[in-house]
Motif scaffolding. Structure first.
Motif, PDB file in Angstrom:
ATOM      1  N   LEU A 228      51.923 -20.552 -17.036  1.00 38.04           N
ATOM      2  CA  LEU A 228      50.740 -21.092 -17.720  1.00 38.04           C
ATOM      3  C   LEU A 228      49.460 -20.914 -16.913  1.00 38.04           C
TER       4      LEU A 228
ATOM      5  N   GLN B  26      48.829 -22.415 -13.990  1.00 43.71           N
ATOM      6  CA  GLN B  26      48.455 -23.710 -13.382  1.00 43.71           C
ATOM      7  C   GLN B  26      48.786 -23.733 -11.908  1.00 43.71           C
TER       8      GLN B  26
ATOM      9  N   ARG C 255      54.977 -23.532 -14.640  1.00 39.21           N
ATOM     10  CA  ARG C 255      53.546 -23.790 -14.414  1.00 39.21           C
ATOM     11  C   ARG C 255      52.807 -22.503 -14.061  1.00 39.21           C
ATOM     12  N   SER C 256      53.443 -21.662 -13.269  1.00 39.36           N
ATOM     13  CA  SER C 256      52.831 -20.377 -12.904  1.00 39.36           C
ATOM     14  C   SER C 256      52.635 -19.512 -14.142  1.00 39.36           C
TER      15      SER C 256
ATOM     16  N   GLY D  54      54.509 -25.749 -22.318  1.00 38.11           N
ATOM     17  CA  GLY D  54      53.885 -27.031 -21.976  1.00 38.11           C
ATOM     18  C   GLY D  54      54.802 -28.199 -22.291  1.00 38.11           C
TER      19      GLY D  54
ATOM     20  N   LYS E 280      52.927 -20.813 -25.272  1.00 28.12           N
ATOM     21  CA  LYS E 280      52.274 -21.738 -24.336  1.00 28.12           C
ATOM     22  C   LYS E 280      52.524 -23.201 -24.715  1.00 28.12           C
TER      23      LYS E 280
END
Length: 157
Positions: A155, A157, A152-153, A105, A101
């Motif tokens: 994570l 988000q 992003r998906s 990020g 992660k």
């Protein structure tokens, strides 16, 4: 107005080459960061992320070469030393990242910087009537917007 061999204003291509060299620096640092993520990733998603990071660094390496060749096409010299890359990059050098992660990020942060810089270059290239650079930046932006959505998906988000 003085033009180069491909018919573009020399002063404008000088600015574009400088901008592209800055972009090249960002790509080189991002590339090395992703190699590090690939080598050092640990945890439940090791197999998935190890393969995904390899796919990403392969793509970044292709783009490094395309950017350098575009600088040459404009009649200028691409930067080719890590001291220059470190100095000119807004993508930060990352070390010893092993968490999935955290790595994802940091990848998203790097893409945000690249996309922002590429949009600036796209605008400058448009004003210079440099269709080759416009096309390159446009392709990168559209590909990377989708990649950002996917990371992003991952994570959530």
């Amino acid at each position: 107005m003085s033009t180069n061999l491909i018919g573009l204003d020399t002063a404008k291509t000088e600015q574009l080459a400088s901008d592209l060299n800055e972009l090249l620096a960002n790509y080189q640092i991002f590339y090395m960061n992703v190699r590090g993520y690939h080598w050092n990733i640990k945890g439940d998603n090791f197999f998935e992320l190890h393969a995904k990071f390899e796919e990403l660094y392969d793509d970044l390496l292709l783009k490094v070469d395309e950017i350098a060749e575009r600088i040459l096409t404009l009649g200028h010299r691409p930067a080719h030393s890590y001291s220059v890359y470190i100095e000119r990059s807004s993508v930060e050098e990352r070390r010893n990242v092993s968490g999935g992660k955290v790595a994802v990020g940091q990848i998203l942060e790097s893409f945000a910087k690249l996309i922002r810089k590429q949009r600036d270059i796209l605008s400058t290239a448009g004003e210079a009537e440099d269709e080759g650079t416009v096309s390159l930046m446009s392709d990168y932006i559209s590909q990377q917007e989708k990649t950002v959505w996917m990371y992003r998906s991952y994570l959530g988000q």
